[in-house]
Design a protein around this motif. Sequence first.
Motif, mmCIF file in Angstrom:
data_model
loop_
_atom_site.group_PDB
_atom_site.id
_atom_site.type_symbol
_atom_site.label_atom_id
_atom_site.label_comp_id
_atom_site.label_asym_id
_atom_site.label_seq_id
_atom_site.Cartn_x
_atom_site.Cartn_y
_atom_site.Cartn_z
ATOM 1 N N VAL A 1 0.834 -1.062 0.124
ATOM 2 C CA VAL A 1 -0.031 -0.025 -0.153
ATOM 3 C C VAL A 1 0.985 1.243 0.061
ATOM 4 O O VAL A 1 1.625 1.383 0.600
ATOM 5 C CB VAL A 1 -0.931 0.093 1.226
ATOM 6 N N ALA A 2 0.654 2.214 -0.859
ATOM 7 C CA ALA A 2 1.528 3.247 -0.956
ATOM 8 C C ALA A 2 0.653 4.450 -1.167
ATOM 9 O O ALA A 2 -0.494 4.574 -1.425
ATOM 10 C CB ALA A 2 2.573 3.286 -2.304
ATOM 11 N N MET A 3 1.396 5.638 -1.022
ATOM 12 C CA MET A 3 0.787 6.975 -1.271
ATOM 13 C C MET A 3 1.195 7.857 -2.519
ATOM 14 O O MET A 3 2.622 7.798 -2.600
ATOM 15 C CB MET A 3 0.797 7.894 -0.118
ATOM 16 N N ALA A 4 0.215 8.038 -3.385
ATOM 17 C CA ALA A 4 0.957 8.762 -4.365
ATOM 18 C C ALA A 4 1.407 10.119 -4.285
ATOM 19 O O ALA A 4 0.861 10.834 -3.336
ATOM 20 C CB ALA A 4 -0.077 8.594 -5.706
ATOM 21 N N ASP B 1 -2.462 -7.797 -5.497
ATOM 22 C CA ASP B 1 -2.924 -8.687 -4.628
ATOM 23 C C ASP B 1 -3.588 -8.088 -3.496
ATOM 24 O O ASP B 1 -4.788 -8.739 -2.889
ATOM 25 C CB ASP B 1 -1.904 -9.595 -4.181
ATOM 26 N N VAL B 2 -3.545 -6.733 -3.405
ATOM 27 C CA VAL B 2 -4.386 -6.038 -2.090
ATOM 28 C C VAL B 2 -5.584 -5.785 -2.845
ATOM 29 O O VAL B 2 -6.727 -5.883 -2.096
ATOM 30 C CB VAL B 2 -3.662 -4.709 -1.734
ATOM 31 N N ILE C 1 -11.498 5.835 5.781
ATOM 32 C CA ILE C 1 -11.439 5.221 7.239
ATOM 33 C C ILE C 1 -12.027 3.723 6.764
ATOM 34 O O ILE C 1 -13.039 3.401 6.427
ATOM 35 C CB ILE C 1 -12.347 5.977 7.829
ATOM 36 N N VAL C 2 -11.319 2.808 7.621
ATOM 37 C CA VAL C 2 -11.740 1.486 7.447
ATOM 38 C C VAL C 2 -12.116 0.903 8.648
ATOM 39 O O VAL C 2 -11.731 1.062 9.771
ATOM 40 C CB VAL C 2 -10.581 0.468 6.728
ATOM 41 N N SER C 3 -12.718 -0.291 8.767
ATOM 42 C CA SER C 3 -13.230 -0.919 10.084
ATOM 43 C C SER C 3 -12.009 -2.024 10.509
ATOM 44 O O SER C 3 -10.961 -2.058 9.818
ATOM 45 C CB SER C 3 -14.247 -1.989 9.498
ATOM 46 N N LYS C 4 -12.238 -2.106 11.761
ATOM 47 C CA LYS C 4 -11.389 -3.202 12.345
ATOM 48 C C LYS C 4 -11.228 -4.558 11.481
ATOM 49 O O LYS C 4 -10.020 -5.173 11.452
ATOM 50 C CB LYS C 4 -11.778 -3.554 13.606
ATOM 51 N N LYS C 5 -12.239 -4.940 10.943
ATOM 52 C CA LYS C 5 -12.257 -5.987 10.050
ATOM 53 C C LYS C 5 -11.205 -5.954 8.875
ATOM 54 O O LYS C 5 -10.446 -6.944 8.573
ATOM 55 C CB LYS C 5 -13.748 -6.310 9.283
ATOM 56 N N VAL C 6 -11.298 -4.790 8.281
ATOM 57 C CA VAL C 6 -10.286 -4.650 7.153
ATOM 58 C C VAL C 6 -8.843 -4.702 7.714
ATOM 59 O O VAL C 6 -8.018 -5.094 7.198
ATOM 60 C CB VAL C 6 -10.478 -3.278 6.528
ATOM 61 N N ARG C 7 -8.650 -3.936 8.846
ATOM 62 C CA ARG C 7 -7.297 -3.797 9.486
ATOM 63 C C ARG C 7 -6.686 -5.359 9.764
ATOM 64 O O ARG C 7 -5.812 -5.454 9.579
ATOM 65 C CB ARG C 7 -7.476 -2.792 10.743
ATOM 66 N N ASP C 8 -7.507 -5.686 10.438
ATOM 67 C CA ASP C 8 -7.378 -7.235 10.765
ATOM 68 C C ASP C 8 -6.836 -8.332 9.745
ATOM 69 O O ASP C 8 -5.747 -8.929 9.765
ATOM 70 C CB ASP C 8 -8.124 -8.067 11.731
ATOM 71 N N CYS C 9 -7.636 -7.932 8.823
ATOM 72 C CA CYS C 9 -7.353 -8.817 7.466
ATOM 73 C C CYS C 9 -6.032 -8.227 6.875
ATOM 74 O O CYS C 9 -5.137 -9.107 6.399
ATOM 75 C CB CYS C 9 -8.628 -8.660 6.399
ATOM 76 N N PHE C 10 -5.757 -6.850 6.783
ATOM 77 C CA PHE C 10 -4.679 -6.648 6.028
ATOM 78 C C PHE C 10 -3.252 -6.827 6.936
ATOM 79 O O PHE C 10 -2.221 -7.261 6.503
ATOM 80 C CB PHE C 10 -4.690 -4.841 6.055
ATOM 81 N N THR D 1 -0.691 2.011 7.150
ATOM 82 C CA THR D 1 -0.779 2.505 8.306
ATOM 83 C C THR D 1 -2.399 2.599 8.878
ATOM 84 O O THR D 1 -3.042 2.891 7.919
ATOM 85 C CB THR D 1 0.075 4.038 8.734
ATOM 86 N N PHE D 2 -2.332 2.518 10.326
ATOM 87 C CA PHE D 2 -3.859 2.592 10.700
ATOM 88 C C PHE D 2 -4.006 3.487 11.986
ATOM 89 O O PHE D 2 -3.154 3.150 12.919
ATOM 90 C CB PHE D 2 -4.335 1.111 11.094
ATOM 91 N N GLU D 3 -4.500 4.409 12.015
ATOM 92 C CA GLU D 3 -4.578 5.216 13.175
ATOM 93 C C GLU D 3 -6.080 5.303 13.578
ATOM 94 O O GLU D 3 -6.943 5.654 12.775
ATOM 95 C CB GLU D 3 -4.377 6.883 12.512
#
Length: 226
Positions: free
Chosen positions: A88-91, A101-102, A201-210, A219-221
Amino acid sequence: MDIPEYHELLLEVRANLLRISQGFELEYSKEDYDRASYFILGSLRLVDSVYEDEPEALYVRRCTRCNVYIDQKQDLIIKKKTFRPKMVAMAWEEELIVSPDVKSLIEKNGWEHVEFRPVFNKVKKTSPIANQLIVTHILPPIHDKTELNRVAPCPSCHFKSFRLTREHAIYYAQEEIDQFADFNRTFEYFGSGFFPRPYVIVSKKVRDCFLKHQMKDATFEPIFFC
């Protein structure tokens, strides 16, 4: 910083199409992460653009006086020749970019409100090497408890964007949590340069999967409800 010289520097930077990033770090505890249901998705990795000095090659200028580029008319073209797996990157233009694959992981999980645009590494486009992440679900306005500084709006089109203060945690009203999906974007735009963007903004489900699949540089804040 409120000294006149600092604001003169910012004006000079914007007038010359230079990129500047402003922000402060806030340390969160393990308990903050454990309790959080939603997180700002970002990246530690920045990838350069072929059109760093030509934003109008990719975006429609918002108005004749505004130094803001939001409405995208062309696919992103970056200088990297390859894009690492699970990345995952920032342009340079502040857009989130993910590897194929992400993208596949997001699609496999059936998470809604996510679209993708191809990202290329040459002006003469062949096959994409990555994907721009576009989130379409817009959240309600942030709660007033969040300490925001408003960037001076454009005198012509009145576009508004914000900066977070030193204590820059984001708050939403607890009763609005039912309006959150797995992928969301803020109603507000953030940034004082040419490329203000809403936060994803993503859910905990997304963060846990990543985290489970070891997605690199994401990164997740945590955000908070009140």
